[in-house]
Design an enzyme around this catalytic site. Structure first.
Site, PDB file in Angstrom:
ATOM      1  N   HIS A  51       0.828  -1.216   0.000  1.00 23.44           N
ATOM      2  CA  HIS A  51       0.000   0.000   0.000  1.00 23.44           C
ATOM      3  C   HIS A  51       0.859   1.262   0.000  1.00 23.44           C
ATOM      4  O   HIS A  51       0.361   2.337  -0.291  1.00 23.44           O
ATOM      5  CB  HIS A  51      -1.054  -0.024   1.116  1.00 23.44           C
ATOM      6  CG  HIS A  51      -0.573   0.272   2.497  1.00 23.44           C
ATOM      7  ND1 HIS A  51      -0.278  -0.703   3.424  1.00 23.44           N
ATOM      8  CD2 HIS A  51      -0.337   1.444   3.126  1.00 23.44           C
ATOM      9  CE1 HIS A  51       0.103  -0.149   4.559  1.00 23.44           C
ATOM     10  NE2 HIS A  51       0.078   1.154   4.410  1.00 23.44           N
TER      11      HIS A  51
ATOM     12  N   ASP B 278       1.298  -7.699   2.251  1.00 23.24           N
ATOM     13  CA  ASP B 278       1.394  -6.257   2.000  1.00 23.24           C
ATOM     14  C   ASP B 278       2.852  -5.800   1.818  1.00 23.24           C
ATOM     15  O   ASP B 278       3.420  -5.143   2.687  1.00 23.24           O
ATOM     16  CB  ASP B 278       0.732  -5.510   3.165  1.00 23.24           C
ATOM     17  CG  ASP B 278       0.388  -4.073   2.802  1.00 23.24           C
ATOM     18  OD1 ASP B 278       0.910  -3.576   1.786  1.00 23.24           O
ATOM     19  OD2 ASP B 278      -0.388  -3.448   3.542  1.00 23.24           O
TER      20      ASP B 278
ATOM     21  N   SER C 108       4.063   2.204   8.426  1.00 25.21           N
ATOM     22  CA  SER C 108       3.859   1.206   7.390  1.00 25.21           C
ATOM     23  C   SER C 108       5.142   0.954   6.635  1.00 25.21           C
ATOM     24  O   SER C 108       5.820   1.891   6.225  1.00 25.21           O
ATOM     25  CB  SER C 108       2.791   1.666   6.410  1.00 25.21           C
ATOM     26  OG  SER C 108       1.539   1.324   6.904  1.00 25.21           O
TER      27      SER C 108
HETATM   28  N1  ARG Z   1      -4.681   0.486   7.748  1.00 25.51           N
HETATM   29  C1  ARG Z   1      -3.412   0.577   7.079  1.00 25.51           C
HETATM   30  C2  ARG Z   1      -2.860   1.991   7.195  1.00 25.51           C
HETATM   31  O1  ARG Z   1      -3.376   2.762   7.944  1.00 25.51           O
HETATM   32  C3  ARG Z   1      -3.487   0.108   5.674  1.00 25.51           C
HETATM   33  C4  ARG Z   1      -4.180   1.009   4.708  1.00 25.51           C
HETATM   34  C5  ARG Z   1      -4.215   0.560   3.289  1.00 25.51           C
HETATM   35  N2  ARG Z   1      -5.110  -0.561   3.077  1.00 25.51           N
HETATM   36  C6  ARG Z   1      -6.466  -0.460   2.845  1.00 25.51           C
HETATM   37  N3  ARG Z   1      -7.157  -1.559   2.706  1.00 25.51           N
HETATM   38  N4  ARG Z   1      -7.103   0.690   2.755  1.00 25.51           N
HETATM   39  O2  ARG Z   1      -2.288   2.639   6.372  1.00 25.51           O
HETATM   40  N1  GLU Z   2      -1.233   1.302   7.672  1.00 26.76           N
HETATM   41  C1  GLU Z   2      -0.608   2.343   8.430  1.00 26.76           C
HETATM   42  C2  GLU Z   2       0.431   3.113   7.612  1.00 26.76           C
HETATM   43  O1  GLU Z   2       0.278   3.266   6.426  1.00 26.76           O
HETATM   44  C3  GLU Z   2      -0.044   1.781   9.671  1.00 26.76           C
HETATM   45  C4  GLU Z   2      -1.178   1.494  10.530  1.00 26.76           C
HETATM   46  C5  GLU Z   2      -1.186   2.364  11.759  1.00 26.76           C
HETATM   47  O2  GLU Z   2      -0.576   1.910  12.724  1.00 26.76           O
HETATM   48  O3  GLU Z   2      -1.777   3.461  11.734  1.00 26.76           O
HETATM   49  O4  GLU Z   2       1.358   3.685   8.129  1.00 26.76           O
END
Ligand code: ARG
Ligand code: GLU
Length: 706
Positions: free
Chosen positions: A84, A220, A641
């Protein structure tokens, strides 16, 4: 009795130095944590992690773009980050014929690696405290603006001299709410090439359905490479550039990962707010989060309906929906967490202690006596303005066509006296904007969103009580506005005819939307900013007071996209009564979730084949399972991330990519019971590269310890 109990709990809150596992520590001060880290199982030293005298792990960790982390895993500049995080790059190289997002991409040799002009990764050379230099000339009795102007001058001077005669860049950031300042010297690399990415069915497996959730089975990750000029220094893309030879790259461990194992995360967490007062938590909990959640729930319902019925719309809106849904889901978790932990009450308790602490001390009284009253007063003023702001941003400005018009607003300013160079730039930007907007735009969908969000905005904004028939307005705009007619708009911009362009000022959409932009810019935004500025300066004093009040507590600064170390243990948790989560998942779970009819759960045939043959190579664990992800107590946030997750020996065991839903309030209050970061197991990542993609040449570059 009750009194005594209260007294005792107060003391306990006071004494506990810092809760285990909580904290995002500054690498250059890691000596302060070294003992604790070693007591928790770490086998290396703080100096092995961060050193300015010799190569250390920090030389292998980069800021990837401007919101993610990556790590170097070979002596040829090979870089790992999340799928991502690489998404934008992968998408940019994707076309209908070469759909790398859907099918994945693998460069089978260096010539096939794909350049990404404009994209950077940043490597930290060194960091140090420059508080004294930054605050030189600042006096306690100065006004905030006087203070800030001296600070800015000092900062510019320090930054300039810090990098003279080098190719480095300097950045100074405040920590502890402007009580201290750090200087960062960075090396910025400008030739970053895409090396590999799994298909979305692996890299995004589970999609938004599984996002923020455990158990998780998302592969990921994506692979890049840093290139430099022949002299080994950063250089813009050139085919003559050579792979970067880093001072240090991470070793990779394939050993078993067990519950209780020490781990640490080394990366760039973006933003946390541990020091905010109870009033701020109330605002988030009672207003900001609920408004955004409600509006996004309704917006996503519409988008999902379209995505599920039409393939083109899915392609156009998948990434938009992911962005909307990511914040939406996080805030839902955050709200529940703040409620469960009773964060407002906890903050009020600290505030009560603070009042006692200043009560009988005249100098404290003088310094801090009015602090909490000022907070209370400012947050009371902020509440309606913040509401106005939320409805403007999350409703009005979230209508795609409204945002699009706003992005083209400089077209409206063209006149016969506009200098040619400006005109050319404006027309060129507009042409680009128009092209990229319509590529991913569905006006039927947006019209529904318009009716929904404009209604919400008009119902809740205190400025717009007069009756507007939103549906009629939508009919008029969507049938008549030039901003909805790609060809005509493109022709108009291409013509460069200023007279004709000026007529855009009479367009129905412009006539409708501009007054609300004016209102926001002239009234809401200035109030919002002025109040936040006052709150920011109170935050400085409040944070200073809290640190003074708890002299024995080991503090860490809030995250601010600077390099940090978080450490903890591999651990499952109990999200609800009667439910227990294990600390890891395996490929079995992918097969359990498989559903060829649901987009998020389609399993690649090749992966199934490997699964059926149990063809996991050297990447299986000692039980013969193919591990996919694990959770641990490391304190992380957005920006982490892609961060390397390392074991007791500083070897790479995975890539951080998410947090568990139940713990997303950790940006405000951390809870060791339920706060877990989610890590992609490095063995699954290598298995995909090697067995699934057949890119074994990349594995050969790496330094793997068995
Ligand atoms: N929750 C993760 C973060 O905050 C992954 C986000 C990307 N993935 C998604 N399914 N939207 O960035
Ligand atoms: N998916 C998150 C990022 O892109 C990390 C998740 C979080 O801990 O907020 O950094």
């Amino acid at each position: 009795m009750k009194r005594l109990f209260l007294f005792i709990t107060t003391i306990i809150i006071f004494i506990i130095p810092s809760q285990a596992d909580e904290g995002m520590w500054l690498p250059y001060l890691l000596q302060l944590n070294e003992k604790d880290m070693q007591a928790n199982g770490m086998k290396i030293s703080a100096e092995d992690i961060y050193s300015i005298n010799h190569g250390s792990l920090k030389d292998a960790v980069v800021l990837f773009g401007s919101g993610c982390t990556g790590e170097i895993v070979s002596d040829q500049g090979l870089l790992l980050t999340n799928h991502h995080c690489g998404y934008g790059r992968i998408q940019a190289h994707s076309t209908l014929e070469h759909d790398y997002l859907t099918n994945g991409f693998w460069a089978m040799n260096k010539n096939e690696e794909l350049p990404n002009p404009g994209f950077t990764v940043t490597l930290l050379v060194s960091m140090k405290d420059v508080t004294r230099e930054v605050l030189e000339g600042v006096k306690d009795n100065m006004s905030e603006s006087e203070r800030q102007s001296i600070i800015n001058k000092n900062i510019n001077k320090i930054k300039e001299t810090a990098v003279i005669g080098t190719h480095y860049q300097a950045r100074i950031t405040p920590i502890y709410n402007n009580n201290q300042y750090l200087l960062f010297i960075n090396e910025v690399f400008t030739d970053i090439r895409l090396v590999g990415a799994p298909p979305s069915n692996i890299g995004k497996f589970g999609g938004d359905t599984d996002n923020w959730m455990w158990p998780r089975h998302t592969g990921d990750f994506s692979v890049f490479r840093i290139y430099t000029g022949k002299d080994g220094k950063p250089a813009p893309y050139s085919k003559d550039n050579i792979p970067y030879r880093p001072k240090r790259h991470l070793k990779i461990s394939l050993k078993d990962i067990n519950e209780g194992d020490f781990t640490f995360v080394f990366g760039y967490p973006g933003s946390t707010q541990q020091f905010i007062p109870s009033y701020a938590v109330e605002l988030i909990k009672d207003q900001t989060d609920p408004i955004a959640i409600d509006l996004r729930t309704k917006r996503l319902d519409i988008i999902k309906r379209y995505i599920n019925n039409d393939r083109l719309t899915r392609i156009q809106y998948a990434s938009k929906a992911a962005g909307i849904s990511n914040g939406w889901k996080k805030w839902i978790g955050e709200l529940q967490g703040l409620d469960r932990l009773n964060t407002v009450k906890n903050k009020q308790n600290i505030e009560a202690q603070f009042l006692t602490w200043i009560q009988n001390d005249p100098s404290r009284q003088q310094k801090y006596g009015t602090l909490l009253d000022q907070y209370k007063n400012l947050y009371a003023q902020l509440q309606p303005v913040a509401k106005e702001n939320s409805y403007f941003m999350e409703a009005f400005y979230s209508i795609e066509i409204v945002e699009f018009m706003w992005k083209l607003k400089s077209l409206l300013t063209l006149n016969p006296n506009t200098p040619d160079a400006d005109k050319e730039r404006i027309l060129k930007n507009a042409a680009n904007n128009i092209k990229s907007f319509f590529k991913d735009y569905n006006s039927k969908l947006d019209k529904e969103i318009f009716i929904l969000l404009a209604n919400e905005y008009f119902q809740h904004s205190q400025y717009t009580r007069n009756k507007i028939d939103v549906e009629k307005t939508a009919d008029r705009i969507f049938s008549r506005s030039l901003f909805l007619q790609q060809e005509k708009l493109e022709q108009l911009v291409a013509s460069g005819n200023v007279k004709a362009l000026q007529k855009l000022n009479n367009d129905v959409l412009v006539k409708f939307a501009m007054p609300y932009f004016d209102l926001y810019i002239d009234s809401v935004s200035p109030q919002y900013q002025a109040l936040n500025k006052q709150i920011t300066s109170l935050n400085r004093i409040w944070t200073q007071a809290l640190m003074e009040m708890q002299p024995d507590k080991q503090f860490y600064p809030d995250a601010n996209l600077t390099l940090r170390v978080a450490y903890g243990k591999v651990a499952g948790f109990e999200p609800q009564d009667g439910v227990k989560y294990k600390h890891y998942t395996t490929i079995e779970g992918i097969m359990q979730k498989e559903n060829p009819d649901i987009y998020d759960y389609v399993v690649e045939p090749r992966l199934k084949e490997l699964y059926n043959n149990k063809d996991y190579g050297r990447y299986a664990n000692s039980k013969g399972e193919m591990p996919v992800a694990f959770i641990a107590t490391n304190h992380t946030t957005g920006g982490n991330s892609g961060s390397p997750v390392l074991n007791a020996y500083g070897e790479l065991i995975g890539l951080n990519f998410d947090r568990c839903w139940e713990g997303t309030m950790s940006d405000i209050q951390y809870d060791p019971q339920v706060c877990r970061n989610i890590t992609l197991d490095i063995r699954y990542c290598l298995f995909i590269i090697d067995k699934f993609a057949g890119a074994g040449h990349l594995i050969e570059e790496m330094d793997i310890v068995n």
